[in-house]
Design a protein around this motif. Sequence first.
Motif, PDB file in Angstrom:
ATOM      1  N   ALA A 502       6.735 -19.819  40.226  1.00  0.00           N
ATOM      2  CA  ALA A 502       5.424 -20.488  40.154  1.00  0.00           C
ATOM      3  C   ALA A 502       4.918 -20.813  41.556  1.00  0.00           C
ATOM      4  O   ALA A 502       3.726 -20.642  41.862  1.00  0.00           O
ATOM      5  CB  ALA A 502       5.534 -21.755  39.314  1.00  0.00           C
ATOM      6  N   GLY A 503       5.826 -21.297  42.419  1.00  0.00           N
ATOM      7  CA  GLY A 503       5.426 -21.616  43.786  1.00  0.00           C
ATOM      8  C   GLY A 503       4.942 -20.383  44.524  1.00  0.00           C
ATOM      9  O   GLY A 503       3.935 -20.415  45.242  1.00  0.00           O
ATOM     10  N   LEU A 504       5.649 -19.275  44.357  1.00  0.00           N
ATOM     11  CA  LEU A 504       5.256 -18.038  45.032  1.00  0.00           C
ATOM     12  C   LEU A 504       3.925 -17.516  44.495  1.00  0.00           C
ATOM     13  O   LEU A 504       3.085 -17.012  45.252  1.00  0.00           O
ATOM     14  CB  LEU A 504       6.351 -16.973  44.861  1.00  0.00           C
ATOM     15  N   GLN A 505       3.726 -17.652  43.179  1.00  0.00           N
ATOM     16  CA  GLN A 505       2.475 -17.166  42.585  1.00  0.00           C
ATOM     17  C   GLN A 505       1.273 -17.998  43.028  1.00  0.00           C
ATOM     18  O   GLN A 505       0.128 -17.537  42.932  1.00  0.00           O
ATOM     19  CB  GLN A 505       2.592 -17.164  41.057  1.00  0.00           C
ATOM     20  N   SER A 506       1.569 -19.204  43.532  1.00  0.00           N
ATOM     21  CA  SER A 506       0.462 -20.036  44.023  1.00  0.00           C
ATOM     22  C   SER A 506      -0.068 -19.554  45.368  1.00  0.00           C
ATOM     23  O   SER A 506      -1.134 -19.972  45.812  1.00  0.00           O
ATOM     24  CB  SER A 506       0.929 -21.494  44.149  1.00  0.00           C
ATOM     25  N   MET A 507       0.721 -18.676  46.026  1.00  0.00           N
ATOM     26  CA  MET A 507       0.279 -18.133  47.316  1.00  0.00           C
ATOM     27  C   MET A 507      -0.797 -17.081  47.084  1.00  0.00           C
ATOM     28  O   MET A 507      -0.896 -16.486  46.009  1.00  0.00           O
ATOM     29  CB  MET A 507       1.473 -17.507  48.065  1.00  0.00           C
ATOM     30  N   ASP A 508      -1.581 -16.853  48.099  1.00  0.00           N
ATOM     31  CA  ASP A 508      -2.677 -15.882  48.008  1.00  0.00           C
ATOM     32  C   ASP A 508      -2.102 -14.469  47.978  1.00  0.00           C
ATOM     33  O   ASP A 508      -1.580 -13.969  48.977  1.00  0.00           O
ATOM     34  CB  ASP A 508      -3.609 -16.046  49.209  1.00  0.00           C
ATOM     35  N   GLY A 509      -2.181 -13.824  46.830  1.00  0.00           N
ATOM     36  CA  GLY A 509      -1.626 -12.487  46.681  1.00  0.00           C
ATOM     37  C   GLY A 509      -2.371 -11.427  47.453  1.00  0.00           C
ATOM     38  O   GLY A 509      -1.889 -10.300  47.599  1.00  0.00           O
ATOM     39  N   GLU A 510      -3.550 -11.765  47.950  1.00  0.00           N
ATOM     40  CA  GLU A 510      -4.320 -10.790  48.720  1.00  0.00           C
ATOM     41  C   GLU A 510      -3.922 -10.791  50.195  1.00  0.00           C
ATOM     42  O   GLU A 510      -4.263  -9.877  50.933  1.00  0.00           O
ATOM     43  CB  GLU A 510      -5.816 -11.112  48.603  1.00  0.00           C
ATOM     44  N   THR A 511      -3.228 -11.845  50.587  1.00  0.00           N
ATOM     45  CA  THR A 511      -2.868 -11.970  52.003  1.00  0.00           C
ATOM     46  C   THR A 511      -1.576 -11.214  52.284  1.00  0.00           C
ATOM     47  O   THR A 511      -0.568 -11.404  51.599  1.00  0.00           O
ATOM     48  CB  THR A 511      -2.682 -13.448  52.388  1.00  0.00           C
ATOM     49  N   ILE A 512      -1.614 -10.359  53.302  1.00  0.00           N
ATOM     50  CA  ILE A 512      -0.420  -9.639  53.752  1.00  0.00           C
ATOM     51  C   ILE A 512      -0.038 -10.189  55.117  1.00  0.00           C
ATOM     52  O   ILE A 512      -0.834 -10.163  56.060  1.00  0.00           O
ATOM     53  CB  ILE A 512      -0.682  -8.124  53.830  1.00  0.00           C
ATOM     54  N   TYR A 513       1.155 -10.707  55.200  1.00  0.00           N
ATOM     55  CA  TYR A 513       1.638 -11.316  56.441  1.00  0.00           C
ATOM     56  C   TYR A 513       2.366 -10.255  57.274  1.00  0.00           C
ATOM     57  O   TYR A 513       3.287  -9.599  56.795  1.00  0.00           O
ATOM     58  CB  TYR A 513       2.593 -12.468  56.124  1.00  0.00           C
ATOM     59  N   HIS A 514       1.989 -10.143  58.539  1.00  0.00           N
ATOM     60  CA  HIS A 514       2.617  -9.170  59.430  1.00  0.00           C
ATOM     61  C   HIS A 514       3.575  -9.829  60.415  1.00  0.00           C
ATOM     62  O   HIS A 514       4.071  -9.170  61.333  1.00  0.00           O
ATOM     63  CB  HIS A 514       1.554  -8.380  60.206  1.00  0.00           C
ATOM     64  N   ASN A 515       3.805 -11.117  60.198  1.00  0.00           N
ATOM     65  CA  ASN A 515       4.720 -11.852  61.065  1.00  0.00           C
ATOM     66  C   ASN A 515       5.640 -12.687  60.186  1.00  0.00           C
ATOM     67  O   ASN A 515       5.166 -13.454  59.341  1.00  0.00           O
ATOM     68  CB  ASN A 515       3.928 -12.748  62.024  1.00  0.00           C
ATOM     69  N   ARG A 516       6.938 -12.535  60.361  1.00  0.00           N
ATOM     70  CA  ARG A 516       7.878 -13.221  59.481  1.00  0.00           C
ATOM     71  C   ARG A 516       7.759 -14.734  59.614  1.00  0.00           C
ATOM     72  O   ARG A 516       7.778 -15.454  58.605  1.00  0.00           O
ATOM     73  CB  ARG A 516       9.321 -12.780  59.766  1.00  0.00           C
ATOM     74  N   ASP A 517       7.660 -15.255  60.831  1.00  0.00           N
ATOM     75  CA  ASP A 517       7.598 -16.709  61.012  1.00  0.00           C
ATOM     76  C   ASP A 517       6.381 -17.296  60.301  1.00  0.00           C
ATOM     77  O   ASP A 517       6.459 -18.371  59.679  1.00  0.00           O
ATOM     78  CB  ASP A 517       7.558 -17.054  62.503  1.00  0.00           C
ATOM     79  N   THR A 518       5.252 -16.598  60.393  1.00  0.00           N
ATOM     80  CA  THR A 518       4.034 -17.073  59.718  1.00  0.00           C
ATOM     81  C   THR A 518       4.236 -17.094  58.212  1.00  0.00           C
ATOM     82  O   THR A 518       3.833 -18.036  57.513  1.00  0.00           O
ATOM     83  CB  THR A 518       2.846 -16.167  60.078  1.00  0.00           C
ATOM     84  N   PHE A 519       4.887 -16.050  57.688  1.00  0.00           N
ATOM     85  CA  PHE A 519       5.128 -15.995  56.246  1.00  0.00           C
ATOM     86  C   PHE A 519       6.093 -17.097  55.808  1.00  0.00           C
ATOM     87  O   PHE A 519       5.899 -17.732  54.769  1.00  0.00           O
ATOM     88  CB  PHE A 519       5.685 -14.625  55.850  1.00  0.00           C
TER      89      PHE A 519
END
Length: 655
Positions: A502-519
Motif C-alpha cells: 500500500a505504501g509503495l502504491q501511494s508513490m507516483d507510478g509515473e515517476t521514474i527515478y534515475h538516482n538510487r539515493d533520491t528513490f
Amino acid sequence: MKKFENVVQLIDNMTNRQLRNDYNQADYRKVILPLTVLRRLDSVLEETKDDVLSAYDGMQEPLNEYQSEFLCSISGERFYNVSRYTFQRLLDDQEHIGMNLRNYINGFSQNALDIIRYFRFEDEIERLEEAGLLYEVISEMAGINLHPKAIGNIEMGYAFEELIRRYSENVEAGQHYTPREVIELMVKLLYIEDEDELSERGIIRTMYDPTVGTGGILSEGLEQLNQLNPNGKLELYGQEINPETYAICMADMLLKGLDPRNIKFGNTLSNDGLSGKHFDYVIANPPYGDNWSKAKKAVEDEAKLGFEGRFGAGVPKVTDGSLLFLQHMIDKMKPDGGRLGIVLSGSPLFTGGAGSGESNIRKWMIENDYVEAIVGLPNQIFYNTGINTYIWILTNKKPEQRQGKIQLIDATNEYAKMRKSLGEKRNYITSEHIGEITGMHQGLIQNGRSKVFDNQDFGYYRVTVERPLKENYTVTEERLQRLKEQKAFNKLEEEKQNEIIAGLQSMDGETIYHNRDTFIEALNNAVSGIKVTAALQKAILTALAERDEEADPVIDKKGIVQPDPNLRDYENVPMKDSMIEDIEAHMQNEVLPHVPDAWYDPDSIKIGYDIPFTRHFYTYEALRPADDIADEIRELERDIVDMMGGLFDETIRNV
C-alpha cells in the motif's frame, strides 16, 4: 620385412589357427604375451641348458645365494632354469604336457619366476588344457626362433609392443604405445646438450621412466648411449602399473643383463616406488587425458606438503593427470643437473585459466626456467590415436644461451606417409626429419618452423574489468509482482506485506527515478510508519529496479561506485614491463576507448601462463578473390548444362 614384423606375423598366424574358436580376440594376449616371454627366455638359455643341469645335479633346494650366482655364471645370464624341460623337450610327452609345462616354469630362478607370475598364466594353462589346445600351441611356439642371434633385444621390444597393440585395439584412452621414431627423436633431444660429456670414457649415467610400459623408451636410451660411447654405462630405472607390460619390461631387463629390481610395480602417482632417488635423464610418454581419481587421496595428501612433496605447484582436474606426471618427473631430476623429455597431448599447453591448478603448474615451471623446448609432432603418428602431440624438453640446468628462453619447434609437417596404416598410424618421422628437428634445436634456430621466446612472453595478468551499476526505479504492477517473489518479502506476515504494498502504491507510478539515493528518500517517506530492515530494503530495490544506461551510477555509503555483475568482464593482459604499467596501458589502449566508464579491480589480479603453440605458427591465407570464385561457379554451371543436355539427347534417342 623387418625381423620383428616376421616374428609378429608368425605368432599372429599361430594365434589365429589355434585360439580363434576358443578365445575372444581380446583374450589372445593372456596366452600370447606370457608364451612369447617364456619362449624368449627358453631360446636364450638353450645353448647352456645342459651345462646348467649338470652343475645343478646334486644341489639341494632351496638354493642359497652362492649356488644361484654359480648357476647364473654357467647360464651366462642373470637367470637360469633347472627343469629338465625346454620348449622342444616338452613335445616329447603330449599326454602330460600341462604338468610338464608347470614343472618347466617352476624351474626358473626366483627372479625370472617372479616376473612370469605377473602374467597369471596358470589360469590360461588350465584353460588351454581343457580345450585340448596346449600341446599344439606349445608345438607352434617351439618352432619360432626367438634367440637373440635371430632377433636382437631392440627388435624383440618392437615385437612385444606390436603384439600388445594388435591384441589391444580397444586400449583404454590415453594408453598410446610410443612409435620408435618418436622415442629416437626424444632421446636425441635429451642427449644433444650432453654429447661431449657422454663421449667421455667410463661415463655413468642414469635414466628413469615413470610409465615404463615394456621398456621401449629405456631401450632406445641405452642403444643411443652405446652408439655414442661403447664404454659408457646407462643404469635404467622405471615404474609400471600394468602387470603384463611390467613383466615384459622386467624380462627385457634380465635379457639385457641389467638389474630388473630397478623396475618397480605400482601406480607412480600414488606410490613412488623409487622415492628419494634422482636421475640424470627422466623420460616418459604418460597416458593422455587419464583419469587419476584412484590416486586422488594420495595425490592431494602429498600436495598439502607443498614443495616437500612432488605436487607443490598445484593439482590439475582429475580428468587428466598429465601435469601430475610432469611434476613428478621434475622432482626426479638430479638437483645438480638433469634433463627431462615427455610426450604430451595439446591439453597441458593451455588448459585452465589463471589461478587454476594447470595454470599454476605452468607458472611454476616457466618461472623456474625449467622449460627448454617444445616440439609439435605430426598427427597420425601414434597407433591408437590421431591427436596432436608434443615433446617437451625440460632441464634444471639450462646452458647460458637458453636461460630465460623457450624454443618452440613446429615439426607438424616433418613426416612421410606410410605405405600401410597401423591402426591410427598413417605417418612416420624419417631419419632426415629427425636430423632437421634436432638441428633446429641444437642451433637454437629462429625461422618459420622454430621460434625462440622469452619466458615472460607466455605469462599474462587476468584482470576483472568492472562497469558501474546503473538502474532506474519506479512502482508498477509488474515490478510489485517481482517484489512478491523476493524471499525477504515473503518471510513477512501478510499484514505487513499489505502495508508495504500500500505504501509503495501511494508513490507516483509515473515517476521514474534515475538516482538510487533520491528513490530511497521517496521510498522512506512512502513507508515511514513501517520498519524496513536492510534485507527488506535490498529486496525492494532489487524488485523495483531495471538497468538503465541513462541512470546515475549506484554509489554506496562510502562513496564507492558499485559494479554491475552483469557487465563484469575479464581481460588477459600480456606481461611486458611491470604489472601496474602493463595493466594501465592495456586499459588505456584496449578497454577505455570502447567503455570509458570501466575500471579494474586490483584485488582481482591473477597471474596465468599458457603456451598457445598453434597461434605462434599460424599463417594467414588470404581468401580467394570473389571474381575468381564467381568465374569458377559459372564454369561449373556450364559443365552441368552440357551434361544435362547430353543426358536428354540420350533419352530422346532411346525413345
